[in-house]
Design an enzyme around this catalytic site. Structure first.
Site, PDB file in Angstrom:
ATOM      1  N   LYS A 199       1.806  -3.900  -0.581  1.00 48.15           N
ATOM      2  CA  LYS A 199       0.430  -4.163  -1.004  1.00 48.15           C
ATOM      3  C   LYS A 199      -0.246  -5.003   0.067  1.00 48.15           C
ATOM      4  O   LYS A 199       0.200  -6.100   0.394  1.00 48.15           O
ATOM      5  CB  LYS A 199       0.409  -4.902  -2.338  1.00 48.15           C
ATOM      6  CG  LYS A 199      -1.007  -5.253  -2.772  1.00 48.15           C
ATOM      7  CD  LYS A 199      -1.067  -5.800  -4.163  1.00 48.15           C
ATOM      8  CE  LYS A 199      -2.497  -6.170  -4.521  1.00 48.15           C
ATOM      9  NZ  LYS A 199      -2.609  -6.687  -5.899  1.00 48.15           N
ATOM     10  N   GLU A 239       9.684  -4.457   3.022  1.00 47.41           N
ATOM     11  CA  GLU A 239       9.313  -4.829   1.646  1.00 47.41           C
ATOM     12  C   GLU A 239       9.848  -3.804   0.637  1.00 47.41           C
ATOM     13  O   GLU A 239      10.348  -4.163  -0.427  1.00 47.41           O
ATOM     14  CB  GLU A 239       7.781  -4.919   1.513  1.00 47.41           C
ATOM     15  CG  GLU A 239       7.165  -6.147   2.172  1.00 47.41           C
ATOM     16  CD  GLU A 239       7.311  -7.401   1.309  1.00 47.41           C
ATOM     17  OE1 GLU A 239       7.915  -7.331   0.212  1.00 47.41           O
ATOM     18  OE2 GLU A 239       6.813  -8.460   1.736  1.00 47.41           O
ATOM     19  N   LYS A 254      -0.336   0.503  -1.302  1.00 43.76           N
ATOM     20  CA  LYS A 254      -1.691   0.221  -1.770  1.00 43.76           C
ATOM     21  C   LYS A 254      -2.455  -0.554  -0.717  1.00 43.76           C
ATOM     22  O   LYS A 254      -1.900  -1.508  -0.182  1.00 43.76           O
ATOM     23  CB  LYS A 254      -1.580  -0.607  -3.058  1.00 43.76           C
ATOM     24  CG  LYS A 254      -2.905  -1.068  -3.611  1.00 43.76           C
ATOM     25  CD  LYS A 254      -2.675  -2.013  -4.751  1.00 43.76           C
ATOM     26  CE  LYS A 254      -4.033  -2.489  -5.232  1.00 43.76           C
ATOM     27  NZ  LYS A 254      -3.935  -3.538  -6.192  1.00 43.76           N
ATOM     28  N   SER A 280     -10.037   0.633  -6.020  1.00 46.83           N
ATOM     29  CA  SER A 280     -11.416   0.599  -6.493  1.00 46.83           C
ATOM     30  C   SER A 280     -12.439   0.879  -5.394  1.00 46.83           C
ATOM     31  O   SER A 280     -13.415   1.594  -5.623  1.00 46.83           O
ATOM     32  CB  SER A 280     -11.692  -0.760  -7.142  1.00 46.83           C
ATOM     33  OG  SER A 280     -11.420  -1.815  -6.240  1.00 46.83           O
TER      34      SER A 280
HETATM   35  C1  PBG Z   1      -4.334  -8.067  -8.578  1.00 47.46           C
HETATM   36  C2  PBG Z   1      -4.629  -6.627  -8.343  1.00 47.46           C
HETATM   37  C3  PBG Z   1      -5.623  -6.154  -7.502  1.00 47.46           C
HETATM   38  C4  PBG Z   1      -5.629  -4.777  -7.640  1.00 47.46           C
HETATM   39  C5  PBG Z   1      -4.628  -4.424  -8.545  1.00 47.46           C
HETATM   40  N1  PBG Z   1      -4.010  -5.592  -8.968  1.00 47.46           N
HETATM   41  C6  PBG Z   1      -6.592  -6.884  -6.650  1.00 47.46           C
HETATM   42  C7  PBG Z   1      -6.110  -7.924  -5.745  1.00 47.46           C
HETATM   43  O1  PBG Z   1      -4.959  -7.975  -5.351  1.00 47.46           O
HETATM   44  O2  PBG Z   1      -6.951  -8.770  -5.410  1.00 47.46           O
HETATM   45  C8  PBG Z   1      -6.586  -3.868  -6.926  1.00 47.46           C
HETATM   46  C9  PBG Z   1      -6.856  -2.560  -7.550  1.00 47.46           C
HETATM   47  C10 PBG Z   1      -8.086  -1.883  -7.062  1.00 47.46           C
HETATM   48  O3  PBG Z   1      -8.797  -2.354  -6.154  1.00 47.46           O
HETATM   49  O4  PBG Z   1      -8.376  -0.817  -7.614  1.00 47.46           O
HETATM   50  N2  PBG Z   1      -3.071  -8.462  -8.753  1.00 47.46           N
END
Ligand code: PBG
Length: 330
Positions: A199, A239, A254, A280
């Protein structure tokens, strides 16, 4: 020219729909879709301005969406909690309240639709006053091992409510092993873990942070000390290896489209169930361009989903999940 005296014509197979279909290597099916949803403490539905078509849902409305997902054949919903702002604390303790929004949502879904998969997010950011995924010290440093203790409590609260899949999204070191150990110790031997293994500290998460209400809390803060540097991909393999060794059943890369190379390397190297999160910001970009008439929403969304499959994803977390399931039926 080939070795023979006639030209090479790859276009022959592209000439008709039937032969294009025959040689198609990768297809998206409804089985590949994971639908992320936001569950809030308010009544009814509230639109997320930066994510047209996405709404925060009350538990009643969530049940309607669950029914739609089941009818369309979408295998699993992924639940994100939106607590009341007044319930936020520095330690985010409402995250592990057994009567918090997510445990209640899990129980409601599993009792009404036992065959629908239910997944939930583990991280503290929607629940903390500072908007970070973990606990912080006096210098603002996100504490690793103390955060893991909180994530274990959150995970056990979700497992006790009957969740099928946990998905820790926090990027603390060692949390998969710690959560797996706690699940085993408490008899939750069937609870799957989809680890957010690679991530990245991405700017594509902006609309999500508005959706869960952590954007204001985070302010000018960032997540660079725990989420990965977008410049790296060898580190992603490290990871993923750790999370698999610690007991993850599935791993994730992600964001999605800007990180297809990472997804490809992870699948090639480990050959384990591997997922991409079309986040998103990726969703918002497609929606915004389509709303302007600059691109065709359906064709672009399905092309992106196909690209994830081609790069090696076994499935995709996507806000287009219900739409894609409908488009696949047309
Ligand atoms: C937070 C989390 C995030 C997303 C999923 N879980 C945002 C972040 O890490 O700030 C992002 C998902 C998306 O942007 O659709 N733990």
């Amino acid at each position: 020219m080939s070795q023979f005296q006639f030209p090479v014509r790859p276009r022959r197979m592209r000439h008709d729909a039937f032969s294009r279909r025959l040689m198609r290597e990768h297809i998206v099916t409804t089985d590949d879709l994971i639908y992320p949803v936001f569950v809030h403490e308010q009544q009814g539905r509230a639109p997320v301005a930066s994510m047209p078509g996405v709404e925060r849902l009350s538990i009643d409305e969530l049940l309607r969406v669950g029914e739609q997902a089941l009818a369309l054949g979408v295998p699993v919903l992924d639940l994100f909690g939106v607590p009341d702002p007044a319930a936020k604390t520095a330690d985010g303790r409402v995250a592990w309240d057994e009567n918090g929004i997510i445990p209640r949502a899990i129980r409601a879904l599993k009792s009404r639709f036992p065959e629908l998969g239910v997944m939930s997010d583990q991280a503290l950011d929607p629940y903390t006053t500072h908007g970070q995924d973990g606990l912080i010290d006096a210098n603002g440093y996100i504490l690793n091992d103390e955060t893991i203790e909180a994530l274990i409590k959150q995970s056990l609260a979700h497992a006790a409510a009957g969740v099928d899949v946990l998905s820790p999204s926090d990027m603390m070191d060692g949390r998969i092993g710690a959560i797996r150990g706690a699940l085993e110790a408490n008899g939750y031997i069937h609870t799957r873990i989809l680890a957010y293994s690679a991530k990245y500290a991405s700017s594509f998460y902006g609309p999500f942070r508005s959706a869960v209400g952590s954007a204001g809390s985070l302010g000018k803060g960032n997540k660079y000390t725990y989420q990965m540097d977008p410049a790296n991909s060898d580190e992603a393999l490290h990871e993923v290896a750790l999370d698999l060794a610690e007991g993850a059943d599935m791993v994730m890369v992600k964001p999605g489209l800007p990180y297809l190379d990472v997804l490809y390397r992870v699948k090639q190297q480990f050959k384990r169930p591997t997922y991409a999160y079309q986040v998103s910001g990726e969703y918002a970009m497609i929606k915004a361009a389509a709303a302007n008439g600059w691109i065709d929403e359906k064709l672009v969304a399905m092309e992106a989903l196909t690209a994830f499959k081609r790069a090696g994803a076994d499935g995709v977390l996507t806000y287009f999940a219900l739409d894609a399931a409908r488009w696949l039926r047309e």
